[in-house]
Design a protein around this motif. Structure first.
Motif, PDB file in Angstrom:
ATOM      1  N   ALA A   1     -29.057  -3.174   9.867  1.00 17.70           N
ATOM      2  CA  ALA A   1     -29.749  -1.951   9.454  1.00 17.70           C
ATOM      3  C   ALA A   1     -29.048  -0.677   9.892  1.00 17.70           C
ATOM      4  CB  ALA A   1     -31.166  -1.971  10.025  1.00 17.70           C
ATOM      5  N   GLY A   2     -27.896  -0.789  10.553  1.00 17.31           N
ATOM      6  CA  GLY A   2     -27.163   0.402  10.953  1.00 17.31           C
ATOM      7  C   GLY A   2     -26.458   1.051   9.779  1.00 17.31           C
ATOM      8  N   ARG A   3     -26.112   2.318   9.928  1.00 15.51           N
ATOM      9  CA  ARG A   3     -25.331   3.017   8.899  1.00 15.51           C
ATOM     10  C   ARG A   3     -23.847   2.734   9.168  1.00 15.51           C
ATOM     11  NH1 ARG A   3     -27.633   9.099   8.433  1.00 15.51           N
ATOM     12  NH2 ARG A   3     -27.325   9.055  10.713  1.00 15.51           N
ATOM     13  N   ILE A   4     -23.143   2.230   8.157  1.00 17.69           N
ATOM     14  CA  ILE A   4     -21.796   1.692   8.355  1.00 17.69           C
ATOM     15  C   ILE A   4     -20.772   2.411   7.475  1.00 17.69           C
ATOM     16  CG2 ILE A   4     -20.370  -0.382   8.258  1.00 17.69           C
ATOM     17  CD1 ILE A   4     -22.983  -2.021   8.356  1.00 17.69           C
ATOM     18  N   ALA A   5     -19.611   2.689   8.061  1.00 22.65           N
ATOM     19  CA  ALA A   5     -18.445   3.152   7.304  1.00 22.65           C
ATOM     20  C   ALA A   5     -17.250   2.309   7.734  1.00 22.65           C
ATOM     21  CB  ALA A   5     -18.172   4.631   7.572  1.00 22.65           C
ATOM     22  N   ASN A   6     -16.642   1.611   6.787  1.00 21.28           N
ATOM     23  CA  ASN A   6     -15.414   0.850   7.033  1.00 21.28           C
ATOM     24  C   ASN A   6     -14.278   1.590   6.344  1.00 21.28           C
ATOM     25  OD1 ASN A   6     -16.835  -1.285   8.352  1.00 21.28           O
ATOM     26  ND2 ASN A   6     -17.465  -2.053   6.347  1.00 21.28           N
ATOM     27  N   ILE A   7     -13.349   2.134   7.106  1.00 21.65           N
ATOM     28  CA  ILE A   7     -12.336   3.031   6.552  1.00 21.65           C
ATOM     29  C   ILE A   7     -10.932   2.530   6.854  1.00 21.65           C
ATOM     30  CG2 ILE A   7     -11.425   5.379   6.565  1.00 21.65           C
ATOM     31  CD1 ILE A   7     -14.200   6.357   7.380  1.00 21.65           C
ATOM     32  N   GLU A   8     -10.178   2.270   5.807  1.00 23.72           N
ATOM     33  CA  GLU A   8      -8.758   1.970   5.989  1.00 23.72           C
ATOM     34  C   GLU A   8      -8.039   3.293   6.209  1.00 23.72           C
ATOM     35  OE1 GLU A   8      -5.039   0.688   3.270  1.00 23.72           O
ATOM     36  OE2 GLU A   8      -6.754  -0.701   3.183  1.00 23.72           O
ATOM     37  N   VAL A   9      -7.233   3.355   7.241  1.00 21.49           N
ATOM     38  CA  VAL A   9      -6.602   4.616   7.611  1.00 21.49           C
ATOM     39  C   VAL A   9      -5.748   5.174   6.479  1.00 21.49           C
ATOM     40  CG1 VAL A   9      -4.526   3.616   8.651  1.00 21.49           C
ATOM     41  CG2 VAL A   9      -5.424   5.773   9.521  1.00 21.49           C
ATOM     42  N   HIS A  10      -5.198   4.290   5.638  1.00 21.85           N
ATOM     43  CA  HIS A  10      -4.336   4.759   4.557  1.00 21.85           C
ATOM     44  C   HIS A  10      -5.118   5.400   3.408  1.00 21.85           C
ATOM     45  CE1 HIS A  10      -1.863   1.666   6.645  1.00 21.85           C
ATOM     46  NE2 HIS A  10      -1.003   2.658   6.592  1.00 21.85           N
ATOM     47  N   SER A  11      -6.425   5.257   3.410  1.00 24.31           N
ATOM     48  CA  SER A  11      -7.227   5.960   2.415  1.00 24.31           C
ATOM     49  C   SER A  11      -7.378   7.434   2.779  1.00 24.31           C
ATOM     50  CB  SER A  11      -8.613   5.316   2.292  1.00 24.31           C
ATOM     51  OG  SER A  11      -9.381   5.541   3.475  1.00 24.31           O
ATOM     52  N   VAL A  12      -7.042   7.765   4.025  1.00 22.23           N
ATOM     53  CA  VAL A  12      -7.071   9.152   4.480  1.00 22.23           C
ATOM     54  C   VAL A  12      -5.665   9.734   4.491  1.00 22.23           C
ATOM     55  CG1 VAL A  12      -7.598  10.662   6.436  1.00 22.23           C
ATOM     56  CG2 VAL A  12      -9.154   8.793   5.839  1.00 22.23           C
ATOM     57  N   CYS A  13      -4.724   9.001   5.088  1.00 21.49           N
ATOM     58  CA  CYS A  13      -3.318   9.413   5.122  1.00 21.49           C
ATOM     59  C   CYS A  13      -2.476   8.251   4.605  1.00 21.49           C
ATOM     60  CB  CYS A  13      -2.890   9.791   6.535  1.00 21.49           C
ATOM     61  SG  CYS A  13      -3.767  11.216   7.226  1.00 21.49           S
ATOM     62  N   ALA A  14      -2.069   8.337   3.358  1.00 19.96           N
ATOM     63  CA  ALA A  14      -1.394   7.211   2.702  1.00 19.96           C
ATOM     64  C   ALA A  14      -0.138   6.769   3.428  1.00 19.96           C
ATOM     65  CB  ALA A  14      -1.058   7.590   1.257  1.00 19.96           C
ATOM     66  N   GLY A  15       0.534   7.702   4.105  1.00 17.99           N
ATOM     67  CA  GLY A  15       1.793   7.360   4.758  1.00 17.99           C
ATOM     68  C   GLY A  15       1.677   7.069   6.244  1.00 17.99           C
TER      69      GLY A  15
ATOM     70  N   PHE B   1     -27.416  -2.376  14.038  1.00 12.96           N
ATOM     71  CA  PHE B   1     -28.828  -2.164  14.345  1.00 12.96           C
ATOM     72  C   PHE B   1     -29.281  -0.773  13.905  1.00 12.96           C
ATOM     73  CE2 PHE B   1     -27.206  -5.322  17.307  1.00 12.96           C
ATOM     74  CZ  PHE B   1     -28.129  -6.350  17.117  1.00 12.96           C
ATOM     75  N   ALA B   2     -30.536  -0.692  13.504  1.00 12.88           N
ATOM     76  CA  ALA B   2     -31.109   0.554  13.007  1.00 12.88           C
ATOM     77  C   ALA B   2     -30.996   1.662  14.046  1.00 12.88           C
ATOM     78  CB  ALA B   2     -32.577   0.331  12.633  1.00 12.88           C
ATOM     79  N   GLY B   3     -30.721   2.875  13.555  1.00 11.73           N
ATOM     80  CA  GLY B   3     -30.623   4.028  14.433  1.00 11.73           C
ATOM     81  C   GLY B   3     -29.248   4.259  15.010  1.00 11.73           C
ATOM     82  N   ILE B   4     -28.302   3.349  14.722  1.00 11.90           N
ATOM     83  CA  ILE B   4     -26.938   3.480  15.246  1.00 11.90           C
ATOM     84  C   ILE B   4     -25.968   3.592  14.075  1.00 11.90           C
ATOM     85  CG2 ILE B   4     -25.134   2.418  16.665  1.00 11.90           C
ATOM     86  CD1 ILE B   4     -27.313   0.874  18.127  1.00 11.90           C
ATOM     87  N   ASP B   5     -25.013   4.507  14.177  1.00 10.57           N
ATOM     88  CA  ASP B   5     -23.977   4.680  13.157  1.00 10.57           C
ATOM     89  C   ASP B   5     -22.720   3.937  13.587  1.00 10.57           C
ATOM     90  OD1 ASP B   5     -25.713   6.435  11.814  1.00 10.57           O
ATOM     91  OD2 ASP B   5     -24.978   8.140  12.995  1.00 10.57           O
ATOM     92  N   TYR B   6     -22.088   3.254  12.647  1.00  9.58           N
ATOM     93  CA  TYR B   6     -20.904   2.450  12.941  1.00  9.58           C
ATOM     94  C   TYR B   6     -19.736   2.911  12.065  1.00  9.58           C
ATOM     95  CZ  TYR B   6     -24.224  -0.814  15.117  1.00  9.58           C
ATOM     96  OH  TYR B   6     -25.204  -1.392  15.903  1.00  9.58           O
ATOM     97  N   THR B   7     -18.653   3.324  12.703  1.00 10.75           N
ATOM     98  CA  THR B   7     -17.424   3.676  11.999  1.00 10.75           C
ATOM     99  C   THR B   7     -16.326   2.723  12.451  1.00 10.75           C
ATOM    100  OG1 THR B   7     -18.013   6.029  11.834  1.00 10.75           O
ATOM    101  CG2 THR B   7     -15.679   5.456  11.591  1.00 10.75           C
ATOM    102  N   ASN B   8     -15.758   1.993  11.508  1.00 15.97           N
ATOM    103  CA  ASN B   8     -14.698   1.026  11.810  1.00 15.97           C
ATOM    104  C   ASN B   8     -13.431   1.439  11.073  1.00 15.97           C
ATOM    105  OD1 ASN B   8     -16.646  -0.937  13.121  1.00 15.97           O
ATOM    106  ND2 ASN B   8     -17.498  -0.842  11.065  1.00 15.97           N
ATOM    107  N   ILE B   9     -12.375   1.669  11.821  1.00 10.74           N
ATOM    108  CA  ILE B   9     -11.124   2.166  11.256  1.00 10.74           C
ATOM    109  C   ILE B   9     -10.055   1.087  11.392  1.00 10.74           C
ATOM    110  CG2 ILE B   9      -9.489   4.095  11.271  1.00 10.74           C
ATOM    111  CD1 ILE B   9     -11.547   5.539  13.165  1.00 10.74           C
ATOM    112  N   TYR B  10      -9.385   0.761  10.303  1.00 12.55           N
ATOM    113  CA  TYR B  10      -8.358  -0.283  10.375  1.00 12.55           C
ATOM    114  C   TYR B  10      -7.145   0.090   9.544  1.00 12.55           C
ATOM    115  CZ  TYR B  10     -11.136  -1.663   6.254  1.00 12.55           C
ATOM    116  OH  TYR B  10     -11.854  -1.664   5.072  1.00 12.55           O
ATOM    117  N   THR B  11      -6.035  -0.603   9.804  1.00 17.29           N
ATOM    118  CA  THR B  11      -4.780  -0.344   9.109  1.00 17.29           C
ATOM    119  C   THR B  11      -4.219  -1.628   8.529  1.00 17.29           C
ATOM    120  OG1 THR B  11      -2.468   0.348   9.365  1.00 17.29           O
ATOM    121  CG2 THR B  11      -3.540  -0.565  11.307  1.00 17.29           C
TER     122      THR B  11
END
Length: 246
Positions: free
Chosen positions: A136-150, A108-118
């Motif tokens: 309409a929310g701002r979304i980031a879907n982040i695989e944890v290994h894209s930050v710390c590969a190991g 939904f608009a006005g809410i930021d969404y960060t989803n972290i998965y492995t």
């Protein structure tokens, strides 16, 4: 939460709605919902069906969230031959609960969404189903290994131990908008556990240790240590979840 989150998630969501309204009223500031596994998803049910809380929430951060359920627990509810707790049945990928949760817009608009998965997740499968794409929310879907590969941590450790997850969560909290993978402080990748955790201090691990028995029995049909009722089918959707309303 009732029954240690193994009960009807629709009831748990009412507790979340109450918490959001109460915290907003007491502080006058928007609330961040931070949750692990079911907790990364259940706040979205509150936002989906209680529109008034949307203006009171700044962001939703899910650590290994079950946003689209899972296909890892297929035995529950099969031909009504066995029983499982309400929350386990509701988090099946093809459940009516999950379909209702994601009906219309996921965000939904006005809410930021960060989803972290492995990719090591043994509970939420497929693991990338924790991500969100619509609304309409701002979304980031982040695989944890894209930050710390190991990063070696699986589902349970994602929200309790993983320093990479900690880094992503803090990036989301410290900046406007959802987390940005390339902005996360890579020094967290040199750690074995998130700040505040001491492996030599049993007390700091107490919440995880005390929860292990219930976690272990989650996929086991006919048995639970949570006290939640054992059902052959998921709880019926509440009337408000239908287009016709109540």
């Amino acid at each position: 939460m009732p029954f240690h989150t193994f009960g009807d998630i629709q009831t748990a969501a009412e507790y979340i709605v109450y918490a959001i309204r109460t915290m907003y009223a007491q502080t006058g500031r928007k609330v961040t919902i931070l949750g692990h596994s079911q907790g990364g998803m259940s706040g979205r049910w509150a936002l989906r069906f209680w529109p008034d809380v949307r203006t009171k929430v700044a962001e939703v951060i899910g650590m290994a969230p079950s946003n689209h359920g899972t296909r890892a627990l297929p035995v529950c509810g099969v031909a009504s031959l066995t029983t499982c707790t309400p929350a386990v049945l509701q988090q099946q990928a093809d459940s009516t609960f999950i379909k209702a949760l994601n009906s219309g817009a996921e965000t939904f608009a006005g809410i930021d969404y960060t989803n972290i998965y492995t990719r090591l997740d043994e509970v939420v499968m497929p693991y990338a189903s924790g991500g969100l794409t619509t609304g309409a929310g701002r979304i980031a879907n982040i695989e944890v290994h894209s930050v710390c590969a190991g990063d070696p941590y699986e589902h349970v450790m994602m929200g309790t131990v993983s320093p990479a997850v900690y880094g992503i969560v803090m990036d989301a909290l410290d900046h406007s908008g959802p987390a940005v993978a390339t902005r996360v402080d890579r020094s967290v990748c040199k750690r074995l556990y998130m700040p505040g955790i001491n492996p030599l201090d049993v007390v700091s691990f107490a919440p995880l240790l005390t929860g292990i028995p219930s976690l272990v029995t989650t996929p086991v049909p006919l048995m639970t240590l949570s006290g939640a009722p054992m059902l052959k089918a998921e709880p019926k959707l509440r009337c408000y979840a239908y287009a016709a309303g109540c």
